[in-house]
Design a protein around this motif. Structure first.
Motif, PDB file in Angstrom:
ATOM      1  N   ASP A   1       0.838  -1.213   0.000  1.00 12.26           N
ATOM      2  CA  ASP A   1       0.000   0.000   0.000  1.00 12.26           C
ATOM      3  C   ASP A   1       0.866   1.253   0.000  1.00 12.26           C
ATOM      4  O   ASP A   1       0.576   2.224  -0.718  1.00 12.26           O
ATOM      5  N   LEU A   2       1.923   1.240   0.802  1.00  8.88           N
ATOM      6  CA  LEU A   2       2.812   2.406   0.868  1.00  8.88           C
ATOM      7  C   LEU A   2       3.593   2.576  -0.426  1.00  8.88           C
ATOM      8  O   LEU A   2       3.878   3.704  -0.850  1.00  8.88           O
ATOM      9  N   ASN A   3       3.925   1.464  -1.087  1.00  2.00           N
ATOM     10  CA  ASN A   3       4.612   1.561  -2.378  1.00  2.00           C
ATOM     11  C   ASN A   3       3.734   2.253  -3.411  1.00  2.00           C
ATOM     12  O   ASN A   3       4.208   3.008  -4.261  1.00  2.00           O
ATOM     13  N   THR A   4       2.416   1.990  -3.326  1.00  2.00           N
ATOM     14  CA  THR A   4       1.482   2.678  -4.224  1.00  2.00           C
ATOM     15  C   THR A   4       1.480   4.176  -3.950  1.00  2.00           C
ATOM     16  O   THR A   4       1.441   5.005  -4.871  1.00  2.00           O
ATOM     17  N   LEU A   5       1.526   4.538  -2.658  1.00  2.00           N
ATOM     18  CA  LEU A   5       1.562   5.958  -2.298  1.00  2.00           C
ATOM     19  C   LEU A   5       2.855   6.615  -2.770  1.00  2.00           C
ATOM     20  O   LEU A   5       2.865   7.802  -3.102  1.00  2.00           O
TER      21      LEU A   5
ATOM     22  N   GLU B   1       8.478  11.244   1.291  1.00  2.00           N
ATOM     23  CA  GLU B   1       8.822  10.181   0.347  1.00  2.00           C
ATOM     24  C   GLU B   1      10.003   9.365   0.882  1.00  2.00           C
ATOM     25  O   GLU B   1       9.973   8.122   0.848  1.00  2.00           O
ATOM     26  N   ASP B   2      11.026  10.044   1.378  1.00  2.00           N
ATOM     27  CA  ASP B   2      12.174   9.335   1.959  1.00  2.00           C
ATOM     28  C   ASP B   2      11.743   8.517   3.172  1.00  2.00           C
ATOM     29  O   ASP B   2      12.174   7.361   3.343  1.00  2.00           O
ATOM     30  N   PHE B   3      10.892   9.114   4.015  1.00  2.00           N
ATOM     31  CA  PHE B   3      10.407   8.402   5.200  1.00  2.00           C
ATOM     32  C   PHE B   3       9.633   7.149   4.796  1.00  2.00           C
ATOM     33  O   PHE B   3       9.808   6.066   5.375  1.00  2.00           O
ATOM     34  N   THR B   4       8.768   7.274   3.793  1.00  2.00           N
ATOM     35  CA  THR B   4       7.948   6.141   3.365  1.00  2.00           C
ATOM     36  C   THR B   4       8.814   5.039   2.768  1.00  2.00           C
ATOM     37  O   THR B   4       8.574   3.846   3.009  1.00  2.00           O
ATOM     38  N   GLU B   5       9.826   5.413   1.991  1.00  2.00           N
ATOM     39  CA  GLU B   5      10.733   4.406   1.433  1.00  2.00           C
ATOM     40  C   GLU B   5      11.432   3.627   2.548  1.00  2.00           C
ATOM     41  O   GLU B   5      11.546   2.396   2.482  1.00  2.00           O
ATOM     42  N   ASN B   6      11.889   4.329   3.570  1.00  2.00           N
ATOM     43  CA  ASN B   6      12.546   3.660   4.694  1.00  2.00           C
ATOM     44  C   ASN B   6      11.566   2.794   5.468  1.00  2.00           C
ATOM     45  O   ASN B   6      11.916   1.697   5.936  1.00  2.00           O
ATOM     46  N   LEU B   7      10.322   3.288   5.606  1.00  2.00           N
ATOM     47  CA  LEU B   7       9.310   2.507   6.325  1.00  2.00           C
ATOM     48  C   LEU B   7       8.966   1.234   5.565  1.00  2.00           C
ATOM     49  O   LEU B   7       8.799   0.162   6.168  1.00  2.00           O
TER      50      LEU B   7
END
Length: 378
Positions: free
Chosen positions: A59-63, A321-327
């Motif tokens: 889901d986060l990858n879609t975001l 975006e950086d935070f989501t990639e790390n998450l």
């Protein structure tokens, strides 16, 4: 199998071999798939926990795709702002050149000398009562100058000529009649009735002046290019420099965390730029040019402020975006820790099980020999 009676030793060794074979299958499957938990049967807790982590990561990858789209949209808007500022700077240079380019009137002087303002028409060779001629400046409408009667003073005739817009007329020190188009446009004098113009040698078209018309057209062309550039500063159909193009970016899968990037209408006719179109011949006045330069300075200030706002939005989106990639990486790592097999450990297990299988086969053989001893009694 139930109809065959096995000795305790043989049955024990057979069960051991069967268990070893089952463990071998399990170990080989783990080595083949790289997973120690391939389904809910293997470990329900680990399987469903890992599945939840992977689902959230997807889901986060879609975001992340929508965040990247927002980044590109903001960068397109920023490039548009930079381009418009360059065009404004070019327009400002054009206006500055126009301001420094002094207007030189188009003019003509009569060949007749010694004229005096108090003379009347009958006293001047070539000027007759009821004569008329037209004066035209540039593309403006021609204005007719009439010689009313033979007693009309030259000063009155000069006053009639000077009353024409952008025209001045006067007697020079040597008594010549001089007529000027003060805005530098072409001056055209044509006889309508009689030959006053020809007799005084003032008839014809005179292009010896300098005007600012080319600067005005160049400025307006740049103004048009500004609007066209703004219209092209879009990314996937979203243009933050046009009205009603707000962009909302969601940062989590439940859409409770988001940022709305407000679009700003930027064109020369609105308060986004407020750059007025230059009407023909308006730059003959220095004050009008300075007014245009002030508008350009205001437009640059507005665009820089808008660029700062978009820059702040871009920083937020890139940070998220950086935070989501790390998450996503953390979630996928957590899921892997729950389900991935240790290939080194499984390799050691396979070797041990193969050894155990060989030993079990040998033990089964030894156990069967005890039963075979009975045959020696016969």
């Amino acid at each position: 199998m139930s109809d065959v009676v096995l000795s305790a030793g043989i049955r024990s060794n057979l069960l051991s071999i069967q268990n070893t074979a089952k463990l071998l299958d399990q170990t080989q499957n783990r080595l083949a798939t790289g997973l120690k938990v391939n389904g809910a049967v293997d470990n329900p807790t680990s399987f469903f926990t890992a599945q939840g982590l992977n689902n959230r990561a997807r889901d986060l990858n879609t975001l992340l795709d929508s965040m990247d789209r927002a980044v590109q949209t903001l960068e397109a808007a920023d490039e548009g702002i930079k381009g418009v500022i360059k065009l404004i700077e070019n327009a400002k240079a054009t206006a500055t050149q126009a301001l420094t380019a002094k207007i030189i009137p188009s003019s003509v002087s009569s060949t007749t000398t010694g004229l005096v303002a108090t003379q009347n028409a009958s006293q001047i060779t070539g000027i007759d009562a009821q004569d008329s001629f037209t004066i035209q400046v540039g593309t403006a409408a021609a204005v007719t100058i009439n010689i009313a009667n033979s007693t009309q003073a030259l000063s009155a005739i000069i006053a009639s000529i000077a009353a024409v817009a952008n025209v001045t007329a006067y007697l020079t020190s040597d008594g010549k009649l001089k007529i000027e188009a003060t805005n530098g446009e072409d001056l055209q004098i044509t006889d309508v009735s009689g030959s006053t113009g020809n007799d005084l040698a003032i008839a014809g078209t005179f292009t010896n002046g300098v005007n600012r018309n080319s600067f005005e057209s160049d400025f307006n062309a740049l103004r048009t290019q500004m609007d066209q550039l703004v219209a092209d500063a879009s990314y996937q159909g979203v243009n933050l420099l046009q009205a009603n193009n707000d962009l909302t970016v969601f940062f989590n899968e439940s859409q409770t965390s988001s940022l709305t990037i407000n679009s700003k209408l930027v064109d020369t006719s609105t308060n986004g730029l407020s750059i007025s179109e230059i009407t023909a011949k308006s730059w003959a006045t220095d004050g009008n040019i300075r007014g245009a330069i002030d508008e350009l300075d205001g437009a640059i200030a507005n665009l820089r402020q808008l660029a700062s706002t978009f820059g702040g939005n871009l920083s937020v989106v890139q940070t998220r975006e950086d935070f989501t990639e790390n998450l996503v990486n953390t979630l996928e790592t957590g899921a892997a820790n729950l389900t991935l097999a240790d290939t080194n450990e499984e390799g050691a297990n396979l070797l041990a099980l193969q050894t155990r299988q060989s030993l079990g086969t040998t033990a089964l053989s030894l156990a069967s020999q005890a039963d075979q001893n009975v045959l020696q009694l016969f």
